[in-house]
Design an enzyme around this catalytic site. Sequence first.
Site, PDB file in Angstrom:
ATOM      1  N   LYS A 173       0.238  -2.645  12.520  1.00  0.00           N
ATOM      2  CA  LYS A 173      -0.653  -3.798  12.630  1.00  0.00           C
ATOM      3  C   LYS A 173      -1.220  -4.101  11.245  1.00  0.00           C
ATOM      4  CE  LYS A 173      -4.905  -4.590  12.987  1.00  0.00           C
ATOM      5  NZ  LYS A 173      -5.003  -5.863  12.272  1.00  0.00           N
ATOM      6  N   GLU A 248      -7.602   6.312   4.538  1.00  0.00           N
ATOM      7  CA  GLU A 248      -7.962   6.005   3.148  1.00  0.00           C
ATOM      8  C   GLU A 248      -8.981   4.882   3.205  1.00  0.00           C
ATOM      9  OE1 GLU A 248      -7.491   7.535   0.497  1.00  0.00           O
ATOM     10  OE2 GLU A 248      -5.970   8.941   1.182  1.00  0.00           O
ATOM     11  N   CYS A 282      -9.599  -0.588  -3.932  1.00  0.00           N
ATOM     12  CA  CYS A 282     -10.410   0.570  -3.554  1.00  0.00           C
ATOM     13  C   CYS A 282     -10.655   1.453  -4.772  1.00  0.00           C
ATOM     14  CB  CYS A 282      -9.723   1.358  -2.464  1.00  0.00           C
ATOM     15  SG  CYS A 282      -8.018   1.712  -2.860  1.00  0.00           S
ATOM     16  N   GLU A 381     -20.229  -0.039  -1.255  1.00  0.00           N
ATOM     17  CA  GLU A 381     -19.034  -0.707  -1.776  1.00  0.00           C
ATOM     18  C   GLU A 381     -19.183  -2.226  -1.619  1.00  0.00           C
ATOM     19  OE1 GLU A 381     -15.304  -0.561   0.456  1.00  0.00           O
ATOM     20  OE2 GLU A 381     -14.293  -0.009  -1.398  1.00  0.00           O
TER      21      GLU A 381
HETATM   22  P1  NAD Z   1     -11.222  -3.191   7.491  1.00  0.00           P
HETATM   23  O1  NAD Z   1     -11.667  -1.810   7.801  1.00  0.00           O
HETATM   24  O2  NAD Z   1     -12.078  -4.312   7.908  1.00  0.00           O
HETATM   25  O3  NAD Z   1      -9.789  -3.458   8.179  1.00  0.00           O
HETATM   26  C1  NAD Z   1      -8.697  -2.618   7.918  1.00  0.00           C
HETATM   27  C2  NAD Z   1      -7.713  -2.746   9.084  1.00  0.00           C
HETATM   28  O4  NAD Z   1      -8.323  -2.206  10.261  1.00  0.00           O
HETATM   29  C3  NAD Z   1      -7.334  -4.189   9.412  1.00  0.00           C
HETATM   30  O5  NAD Z   1      -5.974  -4.257   9.779  1.00  0.00           O
HETATM   31  C4  NAD Z   1      -8.225  -4.491  10.606  1.00  0.00           C
HETATM   32  O6  NAD Z   1      -7.730  -5.516  11.434  1.00  0.00           O
HETATM   33  C5  NAD Z   1      -8.217  -3.145  11.306  1.00  0.00           C
HETATM   34  N1  NAD Z   1      -9.335  -2.939  12.242  1.00  0.00           N
HETATM   35  C6  NAD Z   1     -10.554  -3.517  12.223  1.00  0.00           C
HETATM   36  N2  NAD Z   1     -11.293  -3.071  13.253  1.00  0.00           N
HETATM   37  C7  NAD Z   1     -10.530  -2.170  13.925  1.00  0.00           C
HETATM   38  C8  NAD Z   1     -10.744  -1.352  15.072  1.00  0.00           C
HETATM   39  N3  NAD Z   1     -11.899  -1.375  15.746  1.00  0.00           N
HETATM   40  N4  NAD Z   1      -9.754  -0.520  15.464  1.00  0.00           N
HETATM   41  C9  NAD Z   1      -8.588  -0.481  14.786  1.00  0.00           C
HETATM   42  N5  NAD Z   1      -8.318  -1.252  13.707  1.00  0.00           N
HETATM   43  C10 NAD Z   1      -9.283  -2.078  13.278  1.00  0.00           C
HETATM   44  O7  NAD Z   1     -10.895  -3.230   5.924  1.00  0.00           O
HETATM   45  P2  NAD Z   1     -10.437  -4.488   5.039  1.00  0.00           P
HETATM   46  O8  NAD Z   1     -11.600  -5.397   4.873  1.00  0.00           O
HETATM   47  O9  NAD Z   1      -9.156  -5.035   5.559  1.00  0.00           O
HETATM   48  O10 NAD Z   1     -10.088  -3.776   3.651  1.00  0.00           O
HETATM   49  C11 NAD Z   1     -11.031  -3.467   2.685  1.00  0.00           C
HETATM   50  C12 NAD Z   1     -11.383  -1.997   2.720  1.00  0.00           C
HETATM   51  O11 NAD Z   1     -10.201  -1.220   2.565  1.00  0.00           O
HETATM   52  C13 NAD Z   1     -12.287  -1.575   1.584  1.00  0.00           C
HETATM   53  O12 NAD Z   1     -13.268  -0.698   2.064  1.00  0.00           O
HETATM   54  C14 NAD Z   1     -11.359  -0.836   0.631  1.00  0.00           C
HETATM   55  O13 NAD Z   1     -11.975   0.094  -0.214  1.00  0.00           O
HETATM   56  C15 NAD Z   1     -10.432  -0.197   1.587  1.00  0.00           C
HETATM   57  N6  NAD Z   1      -9.176   0.189   0.934  1.00  0.00           N
HETATM   58  C16 NAD Z   1      -8.949   1.517   0.705  1.00  0.00           C
HETATM   59  C17 NAD Z   1      -7.789   1.928   0.059  1.00  0.00           C
HETATM   60  C18 NAD Z   1      -7.506   3.377  -0.175  1.00  0.00           C
HETATM   61  O14 NAD Z   1      -6.331   3.729  -0.267  1.00  0.00           O
HETATM   62  N7  NAD Z   1      -8.515   4.231  -0.255  1.00  0.00           N
HETATM   63  C19 NAD Z   1      -6.862   0.972  -0.349  1.00  0.00           C
HETATM   64  C20 NAD Z   1      -7.129  -0.373  -0.109  1.00  0.00           C
HETATM   65  C21 NAD Z   1      -8.292  -0.753   0.556  1.00  0.00           C
END
Ligand code: NAD
Length: 479
Positions: A173, A248, A282, A381
């Site tokens: 997803k 992550e 990130c 963040e």
């Molecule tokens: P997010 O947590 O809002 O969403 C990430 C994914 O989770 C999306 O596909 C979203 O649809 C899904 N999701 C949301 N709610 C969910 C639920 N209740 N159950 C299951 N899935 C759900 O994050 P974002 O805004 O897409 O991305 C930004 C974040 O990602 C930042 O915090 C960033 O630091 C982090 N990030 C981390 C890394 C790493 O490798 N450490 C890399 C890139 C981004």
Amino acid sequence: MTQKHDNLIGGQWLAGSNYTPNINPSNLADVIGDYTQASAEQLDAAVQAARAAFPAWSTSGIQARADALDKIGTEILARREELGTLLSREEGKTKAEGIGEATRAGNIFKFFAGECLRLTGEVVPSVRPGIGVEITREPVGVIGIITPWNFPIAIPAWKIAPALAYGNCVVMKPADLVPGCAWALAEIISRSGIPAGVFNLVMGRGSVIGDPLVNHPGVDAISFTGSQGVGSRIAQQCAVNLKKVQLEMGGKNPQVILDDADLAQAVELSVQSAFFSTGQRCTASSRLIVTEGIYPKFIEAMKARMAGLKVGDALAAGIDIGPVSSLSQLEQDMSYVDIGQAEGAVLLAGGERLKLSTDGFFMAPALLTDTTADMRINREEVFGPVASIIRVKGYEEALLEANNTPFGLAAGIATTSLKHATHFKRHSQVGMVMVNLPTAGVDYHVPFGGRKGSSYGSREQGRYAQEFFTIVKTAYTLA
Ligand code: NAD
């Protein structure tokens, strides 16, 4: 008419309950395409398809797996310009960054094509005479993959490629903000020779599709990248259901600049890791920790360098920084500039929304000075082009401040002192540490991940990925 894009389930392209438009953040009038939203029934069908495909795929020959992954990597690399352009158009990083990310995705598939042939085990003597012991690795089963919007092709690639290489089936997803690259990748995978059902794509919102994917009894493990809030909730759900999980999450990465640093180099790496890719990495440096001897020169040089940064349409030539990816992210970024100032920080540069020739989410990168470790701007963040400066006396205080965070993904130090560089590498409480390099920007063949609130579970990428995507078995044989 924009092109319609469907879910890939059991080898079939299937329309979901409705379609949502994928909008270019550089130009809100530009609709990239319509992407379907999977229904709960389709998610279930995707998991069933993956389960049905698992017995054959998990015992398939490693040459067939290697060939398929190599084919996927070859096609991504051949189409890197086109895929990188799509990526920049939907996510907003510059075209050069988009092509770089597509290249990384292609290289990851090629790397894991090789890894198919390199999985090893151990044969060890038993403590009981006449018995042999073998330790082998087996596929886990059906992996649910959930990815964020900021790396729309590289993160899917670095989860899908090892999952398939080690004989698992996948239901993925992608982030609903950027389904374009995930769909393009799924289309490439669908023509790679991998049997129907081994890889499935279900697009949709986290609450609608992500949550049931995590909780589906047919899913054996979840690999998630995204925010800490969602990650923590997923970890709890996986614990209740005794599922393997890998998370992550966010960062609040420090970049230390010592008095003995090369000033030009320190400024360049700070600007790059704080603001390039619109700060939406990130691994971005959001806390610049500067010792007092170099502080006045560093501030002046940063101001001058930032004045030369060009913000604009991600696909335009000569642009350093594209738009923020969404309106809600832009509002969050701008709100943190206000929060920082309300806490007593001084806005040295940027921080305002920019009106350019197209209607997009453009923001001038913001740098706040006079900040302290306890301020929200240094603890939470932001995930945008917003960085703050913390002034410290010397190295010891710099190290303390660098580690003074609930996160632990990446950290950097700019110094010409071997002693301080060596000490920092050992004592910064992160998963990845950089000396005279930006905190953002890592290789694809070595482990990636953090500690503390940034990561949970075993490492991603490189051969360390096998820890998550395989299960160890110990076999005893009476000779
Ligand atoms: P997010 O947590 O809002 O969403 C990430 C994914 O989770 C999306 O596909 C979203 O649809 C899904 N999701 C949301 N709610 C969910 C639920 N209740 N159950 C299951 N899935 C759900 O994050 P974002 O805004 O897409 O991305 C930004 C974040 O990602 C930042 O915090 C960033 O630091 C982090 N990030 C981390 C890394 C790493 O490798 N450490 C890399 C890139 C981004």
